[in-house]
Write a protein that holds these residues in place. Structure first.
Motif, PDB file in Angstrom:
ATOM      1  N   GLY A  42       0.795  -1.222   0.000  1.00 35.18           N
ATOM      2  CA  GLY A  42       0.000   0.000   0.000  1.00 35.18           C
ATOM      3  C   GLY A  42       0.825   1.268   0.000  1.00 35.18           C
ATOM      4  N   ARG A  43       2.131   1.135  -0.292  1.00 40.94           N
ATOM      5  CA  ARG A  43       3.025   2.300  -0.323  1.00 40.94           C
ATOM      6  C   ARG A  43       3.560   2.494  -1.742  1.00 40.94           C
ATOM      7  N   PRO A  44       3.941   3.730  -2.077  1.00 40.58           N
ATOM      8  CA  PRO A  44       4.472   3.969  -3.425  1.00 40.58           C
ATOM      9  C   PRO A  44       5.728   3.147  -3.677  1.00 40.58           C
ATOM     10  N   GLY A  45       5.852   2.643  -4.884  1.00 36.90           N
ATOM     11  CA  GLY A  45       7.039   1.893  -5.262  1.00 36.90           C
ATOM     12  C   GLY A  45       7.606   2.422  -6.560  1.00 36.90           C
ATOM     13  N   ASP A  46       8.593   1.729  -7.078  1.00 34.15           N
ATOM     14  CA  ASP A  46       9.193   2.086  -8.354  1.00 34.15           C
ATOM     15  C   ASP A  46       8.661   1.118  -9.396  1.00 34.15           C
ATOM     16  N   PRO A  47       7.725   1.536 -10.236  1.00 29.94           N
ATOM     17  CA  PRO A  47       7.099   0.597 -11.175  1.00 29.94           C
ATOM     18  C   PRO A  47       8.083   0.019 -12.176  1.00 29.94           C
ATOM     19  N   MET A  48       9.089   0.810 -12.587  1.00 31.47           N
ATOM     20  CA  MET A  48      10.054   0.295 -13.556  1.00 31.47           C
ATOM     21  C   MET A  48      10.919  -0.794 -12.926  1.00 31.47           C
ATOM     22  N   ARG A  49      11.333  -0.582 -11.705  1.00 33.51           N
ATOM     23  CA  ARG A  49      12.127  -1.598 -11.018  1.00 33.51           C
ATOM     24  C   ARG A  49      11.307  -2.857 -10.803  1.00 33.51           C
ATOM     25  N   ALA A  50      10.027  -2.669 -10.396  1.00 33.47           N
ATOM     26  CA  ALA A  50       9.151  -3.828 -10.206  1.00 33.47           C
ATOM     27  C   ALA A  50       8.955  -4.580 -11.517  1.00 33.47           C
ATOM     28  N   ALA A  51       8.848  -3.848 -12.618  1.00 38.43           N
ATOM     29  CA  ALA A  51       8.687  -4.487 -13.928  1.00 38.43           C
ATOM     30  C   ALA A  51       9.932  -5.281 -14.302  1.00 38.43           C
ATOM     31  N   GLN A  52      11.108  -4.703 -14.088  1.00 42.22           N
ATOM     32  CA  GLN A  52      12.348  -5.395 -14.419  1.00 42.22           C
ATOM     33  C   GLN A  52      12.519  -6.668 -13.589  1.00 42.22           C
ATOM     34  N   GLU A  53      12.153  -6.594 -12.293  1.00 47.65           N
ATOM     35  CA  GLU A  53      12.258  -7.772 -11.440  1.00 47.65           C
ATOM     36  C   GLU A  53      11.281  -8.860 -11.874  1.00 47.65           C
ATOM     37  N   ALA A  54      10.061  -8.443 -12.229  1.00 47.54           N
ATOM     38  CA  ALA A  54       9.061  -9.416 -12.674  1.00 47.54           C
ATOM     39  C   ALA A  54       9.479 -10.072 -13.989  1.00 47.54           C
ATOM     40  N   LEU A  55      10.059  -9.290 -14.885  1.00 43.40           N
ATOM     41  CA  LEU A  55      10.515  -9.845 -16.163  1.00 43.40           C
ATOM     42  C   LEU A  55      11.707 -10.779 -15.954  1.00 43.40           C
ATOM     43  N   ALA A  56      12.608 -10.409 -15.052  1.00 44.09           N
ATOM     44  CA  ALA A  56      13.752 -11.271 -14.761  1.00 44.09           C
ATOM     45  C   ALA A  56      13.288 -12.607 -14.181  1.00 44.09           C
ATOM     46  N   HIS A  57      12.232 -12.547 -13.370  1.00 47.51           N
ATOM     47  CA  HIS A  57      11.679 -13.781 -12.806  1.00 47.51           C
ATOM     48  C   HIS A  57      11.119 -14.680 -13.900  1.00 47.51           C
ATOM     49  N   GLN A  58      10.695 -14.074 -15.011  1.00 45.80           N
ATOM     50  CA  GLN A  58      10.205 -14.833 -16.159  1.00 45.80           C
ATOM     51  C   GLN A  58      11.340 -15.233 -17.105  1.00 45.80           C
ATOM     52  N   GLY A  59      12.589 -14.913 -16.724  1.00 45.65           N
ATOM     53  CA  GLY A  59      13.737 -15.245 -17.565  1.00 45.65           C
ATOM     54  C   GLY A  59      13.947 -14.291 -18.714  1.00 45.65           C
ATOM     55  N   VAL A  60      13.380 -13.099 -18.615  1.00 50.17           N
ATOM     56  CA  VAL A  60      13.462 -12.112 -19.703  1.00 50.17           C
ATOM     57  C   VAL A  60      14.597 -11.137 -19.435  1.00 50.17           C
ATOM     58  N   THR A  61      15.438 -10.924 -20.430  1.00 47.66           N
ATOM     59  CA  THR A  61      16.457  -9.877 -20.344  1.00 47.66           C
ATOM     60  C   THR A  61      15.889  -8.591 -20.923  1.00 47.66           C
ATOM     61  N   PHE A  62      16.429  -7.487 -20.460  1.00 49.63           N
ATOM     62  CA  PHE A  62      15.838  -6.187 -20.757  1.00 49.63           C
ATOM     63  C   PHE A  62      16.909  -5.266 -21.331  1.00 49.63           C
ATOM     64  N   THR A  63      16.568  -4.564 -22.409  1.00 53.68           N
ATOM     65  CA  THR A  63      17.525  -3.637 -23.007  1.00 53.68           C
ATOM     66  C   THR A  63      16.775  -2.484 -23.673  1.00 53.68           C
ATOM     67  N   ARG A  64      17.529  -1.433 -23.983  1.00 53.46           N
ATOM     68  CA  ARG A  64      16.992  -0.292 -24.736  1.00 53.46           C
ATOM     69  C   ARG A  64      17.812  -0.129 -26.007  1.00 53.46           C
ATOM     70  N   ALA A  65      17.146   0.274 -27.082  1.00 51.53           N
ATOM     71  CA  ALA A  65      17.859   0.450 -28.351  1.00 51.53           C
ATOM     72  C   ALA A  65      17.139   1.483 -29.200  1.00 51.53           C
ATOM     73  N   ASP A  66      17.869   2.053 -30.145  1.00 46.72           N
ATOM     74  CA  ASP A  66      17.312   3.051 -31.061  1.00 46.72           C
ATOM     75  C   ASP A  66      16.768   2.321 -32.289  1.00 46.72           C
ATOM     76  N   GLY A  67      15.580   1.730 -32.146  1.00 51.22           N
ATOM     77  CA  GLY A  67      14.995   0.958 -33.232  1.00 51.22           C
ATOM     78  C   GLY A  67      13.642   1.501 -33.642  1.00 51.22           C
ATOM     79  N   PRO A  68      12.963   0.815 -34.543  1.00 48.51           N
ATOM     80  CA  PRO A  68      11.678   1.312 -35.056  1.00 48.51           C
ATOM     81  C   PRO A  68      10.495   1.009 -34.139  1.00 48.51           C
ATOM     82  N   TRP A  69      10.696   0.160 -33.095  1.00 47.58           N
ATOM     83  CA  TRP A  69       9.580  -0.264 -32.257  1.00 47.58           C
ATOM     84  C   TRP A  69       9.603   0.450 -30.913  1.00 47.58           C
ATOM     85  N   LEU A  70       8.419   0.764 -30.385  1.00 46.60           N
ATOM     86  CA  LEU A  70       8.339   1.214 -28.996  1.00 46.60           C
ATOM     87  C   LEU A  70       8.701   0.061 -28.059  1.00 46.60           C
TER      88      LEU A  70
END
Length: 465
Positions: free
Chosen positions: A173-201
């Motif tokens: 019930g307290r404010p969190g960091d949604p981006m950090r929570a997203a990265q942790e949830a994706l890592a738990h799914q075995g997903v690696t995360f990166t940023r790039a200058d490409g045509p897709w959002l």
């Protein structure tokens, strides 16, 4: 302006049935006679203030649950459908439409589905569309329309998804960091995360389990897209169960709806319900302050405000709309009595169209619809650049508003004179009853016209009764 009477017979019967009470026992607890209760349950009488108070006192009912918003949506849609010339000049009185929407909503929706099927068939015939070779295609709404109506009649609030997103973003019930929570949830799914200058959002490769976000996108967009991917991977079971309940007619509609549900989760995780509502009340619904606090865009904040319809904890009922530069409505939702046209664009007198002239600024408008309801309307142009010189810039105008009795809770009303005259707006020219509108594009289908070649006013015709 008189307060509209509340007819909620269907809801009263539903409450009584859920409590397992007979009509006699229910009437006793409400302090009314059995015949009076019977008349209210059949919408022959409106629900009285005494009954509303008794429901809150005896059963701790959130009286906003008696709201007729859904019935009003159906009435608005039926009025627009019945304005079609195929039904002739004599439209049923509004009282009959309200009775149908309140007493037989399933029948009313079946009528709307039938009219939509007729309209699609008629348009295909008129354009010599060869899709007539597919018999079933003309009898179904398009996948996009089917999904739009799903969210429309859910009041744009999906409780299970909203609560799951809230628990994900703020489990304590307290404010969190949604981006950090997203990265942790994706890592738990075995997903690696990166940023790039490409045509897709956002691009997810299921083989390598790599998620790539556009480095050129604003931070609010990157956070939203990361949370969207979390919904698709970590909340897939919930999304699929929700889709099963919706019973979409085509695989395409189900796929579009899944994207919509993932978007819903992302917005609700970025702006968790209780934290966001408390912040909205604290800032008096200042969109810019809310956007800064939650790391969201102005459009994301405006859309989220229109979804705060959780039973027992509802926020101010807002409408939200987005239009493109051609005036086409690309997003629409209303928790108010104002409903948007299903076909065509919005009223040209509405300030949402003028926002393109003043980019980056909020426009305010005090407006009144033909039914006498008054609104405080906000509009703002939003641009979505693609991050390079040759990339096209998408421009939209968003509108947010509420009925004027709620205006005191909005910072935007502080220096406005809410007693002065309100600008007349409508839903669409096809069903607008105003006879003297200088911006009318087509005659109203429900009214007779008088054409005199020897006279010319603002319009080349006069609108009769």
């Amino acid at each position: 302006m008189s307060t509209p009477k509340l007819y909620a017979g269907l809801k009263l019967r539903e409450i009584r049935t859920n409590l397992g009470l007979t009509q006699k026992a229910f009437a006793g607890k409400l302090g009314v006679s059995l015949p009076y209760l019977n008349q209210m349950e059949n919408n022959h009488r409106p629900v009285s203030a005494g009954v509303v108070l008794a429901l809150a006192r005896e059963f701790r009912l959130d009286v906003t649950e008696l709201s007729t918003d859904d019935a009003e949506r159906i009435v608005s849609d039926m009025r627009e459908a019945l304005a079609d010339p195929v039904f002739g000049p004599a439209a049923p009185p509004i009282a009959d439409l309200r009775l149908a929407a309140s007493n037989a909503p399933a029948l009313a929706r079946a009528f709307l589905d039938l009219h939509r099927a007729y309209r699609r068939t008629h348009e295909r015939l008129a354009s010599l569309d060869e899709a007539l070779d597919t018999k079933d295609a003309t009898l179904r709404p398009s996948p996009w329309e089917e999904v739009r109506d799903f969210f429309h009649y859910c009041d744009n609030y999906i409780d299970a998804v909203d609560r799951a997103a809230e628990h994900f973003a703020s489990p304590a019930g307290r404010p969190g960091d949604p981006m950090r929570a997203a990265q942790e949830a994706l890592a738990h799914q075995g997903v690696t995360f990166t940023r790039a200058d490409g045509p897709w959002l956002r691009y997810f490769d299921p083989d390598t389990k790599q998620l790539t976000l556009s480095s050129r996108a604003p931070g609010s967009t990157q956070r939203f897209q990361a949370l969207h991917q979390v919904a698709l991977l970590a909340q897939n079971e919930l999304l699929e169960a929700t889709l099963d309940l919706a019973r979409f007619q085509t695989a395409e509609a189900r796929a579009i709806a899944k994207i919509g549900l993932a978007n819903y989760f992302a917005g609700a995780a970025l702006m968790p319900y209780r934290l966001f509502m408390a912040a909205a009340q604290e800032t008096r619904h200042d969109l810019e302050r809310l956007a800064d606090r939650f790391g969201a865009s102005i459009e994301q904040v405006a859309h989220r405000l229109s979804t705060l319809q959780r039973p027992g904890a509802k926020g101010i009922p807002f409408f939200f709309v987005r239009v493109d530069q051609a005036g086409t409505i690309t997003k629409r939702h209303s928790a108010t009595r104002l409903q948007f046209a299903r076909f065509g664009g919005a009223c040209p007198l509405w300030n949402v169209h003028r926002a393109f002239e003043t980019p980056g600024r909020f426009l305010r408008q005090l407006a009144e619809t033909p039914d006498g309801v008054r609104y405080l309307c906000l509009a703002r142009e939003v641009s979505k650049p693609a991050g390079s010189f040759r990339a096209p810039v998408r421009r939209y105008s968003i509108g947010l508003g509420c009925e004027v009795q709620h205006a005191g809770a909005l910072v935007y009303a502080d220096d406005l004179d809410l007693t002065r005259s309100f600008e007349p707006i409508g839903i669409s020219c096809r069903i607008c009853e105003r006879p003297d509108c200088h911006q009318r594009s087509v005659p109203p289908l429900e009214r007779r016209l008088s054409v005199d070649p020897g006279k010319r006013g603002i319009l080349p015709y006069e609108i009769g009764g």
